[in-house]
Motif scaffolding. Structure first.
Motif, PDB file in Angstrom:
ATOM      1  N   ASP A  16       3.128   8.850  -4.604  1.00  9.56           N
ATOM      2  CA  ASP A  16       2.644   9.719  -3.543  1.00  9.56           C
ATOM      3  C   ASP A  16       1.140   9.521  -3.379  1.00  9.56           C
ATOM      4  OD1 ASP A  16       1.801  10.903  -5.842  1.00  9.56           O
ATOM      5  OD2 ASP A  16       2.536  12.902  -5.373  1.00  9.56           O
ATOM      6  N   ALA A  17       0.532  10.413  -2.662  1.00 10.38           N
ATOM      7  CA  ALA A  17      -0.891  10.265  -2.345  1.00 10.38           C
ATOM      8  C   ALA A  17      -1.807  10.572  -3.532  1.00 10.38           C
ATOM      9  CB  ALA A  17      -1.249  11.172  -1.174  1.00 10.38           C
ATOM     10  N   THR A  18      -1.282  11.156  -4.603  1.00  9.95           N
ATOM     11  CA  THR A  18      -2.127  11.506  -5.751  1.00  9.95           C
ATOM     12  C   THR A  18      -2.795  10.277  -6.342  1.00  9.95           C
ATOM     13  OG1 THR A  18      -0.581  13.286  -6.246  1.00  9.95           O
ATOM     14  CG2 THR A  18      -2.161  12.726  -7.938  1.00  9.95           C
ATOM     15  N   ILE A  19      -2.045   9.224  -6.505  1.00 12.02           N
ATOM     16  CA  ILE A  19      -2.593   8.012  -7.119  1.00 12.02           C
ATOM     17  C   ILE A  19      -3.641   7.384  -6.203  1.00 12.02           C
ATOM     18  CG2 ILE A  19      -0.963   6.255  -6.329  1.00 12.02           C
ATOM     19  CD1 ILE A  19      -1.968   6.676  -9.927  1.00 12.02           C
ATOM     20  N   VAL A  20      -3.450   7.458  -4.908  1.00 12.11           N
ATOM     21  CA  VAL A  20      -4.417   6.909  -3.953  1.00 12.11           C
ATOM     22  C   VAL A  20      -5.708   7.721  -3.994  1.00 12.11           C
ATOM     23  CG1 VAL A  20      -4.850   6.437  -1.523  1.00 12.11           C
ATOM     24  CG2 VAL A  20      -2.608   5.983  -2.492  1.00 12.11           C
TER      25      VAL A  20
END
Length: 135
Positions: free
Chosen positions: A36-40
């Motif tokens: 999801d967007a957390t890693i980005v």
């Protein structure tokens, strides 16, 4: 003598930044490391340090001769959900060290410029501000 307030705030921020990145990585790992967007967001928050850590890891792998699994065999390591936490925390620490080095360099340049200015004033026969007499 007491420590200047700005350095205390800087040290607090230097502890808070990698700590918050580590907690975010831990939460990401506990959730099962979904894509999801957390890693980005973590990559963007630790960007310069992230690239340095990745290059160091790649250089270390090249020196040690570590290679990935053979193509088409399907063999590989088990998924490790906490690997991004370690990578991003190391990147945050690199960012803190780089920023600390830049601040130390700026302080040193400022001290040298101040010393040079005082030396030129003394050579020209002018008295520095602190030594002027009141008429």
């Amino acid at each position: 003598m007491g420590m200047p307030r700005t350095r205390t705030a800087a040290r607090t921020a230097a502890l808070f930044y990698p700590g918050s990145v580590a907690v975010a990585g831990l939460v990401h790992g506990l959730r099962g490391a979904p894509d999801d967007a957390t890693i980005v967001v973590l990559q963007c928050l630790t960007l310069p340090g992230h690239l340095v850590v990745l290059l160091l890891l790649l250089a270390g792998a090249a020196v040690l001769g570590a290679a990935g699994p053979a193509a088409g065999t399907g063999a590989g390591m088990a998924p490790a959900p906490f690997d991004p936490m370690l990578l991003h925390t190391a990147a945050a620490l690199v960012n803190v060290l780089v920023l600390r080095g830049l601040c130390a360099f700026a302080r040193r340049v400022r001290a040298e410029l101040r010393e040079t200015r005082e030396w030129r004033a003394a050579r020209a026969g002018r008295v520095p501000r602190e030594g002027r007499r009141q008429a």
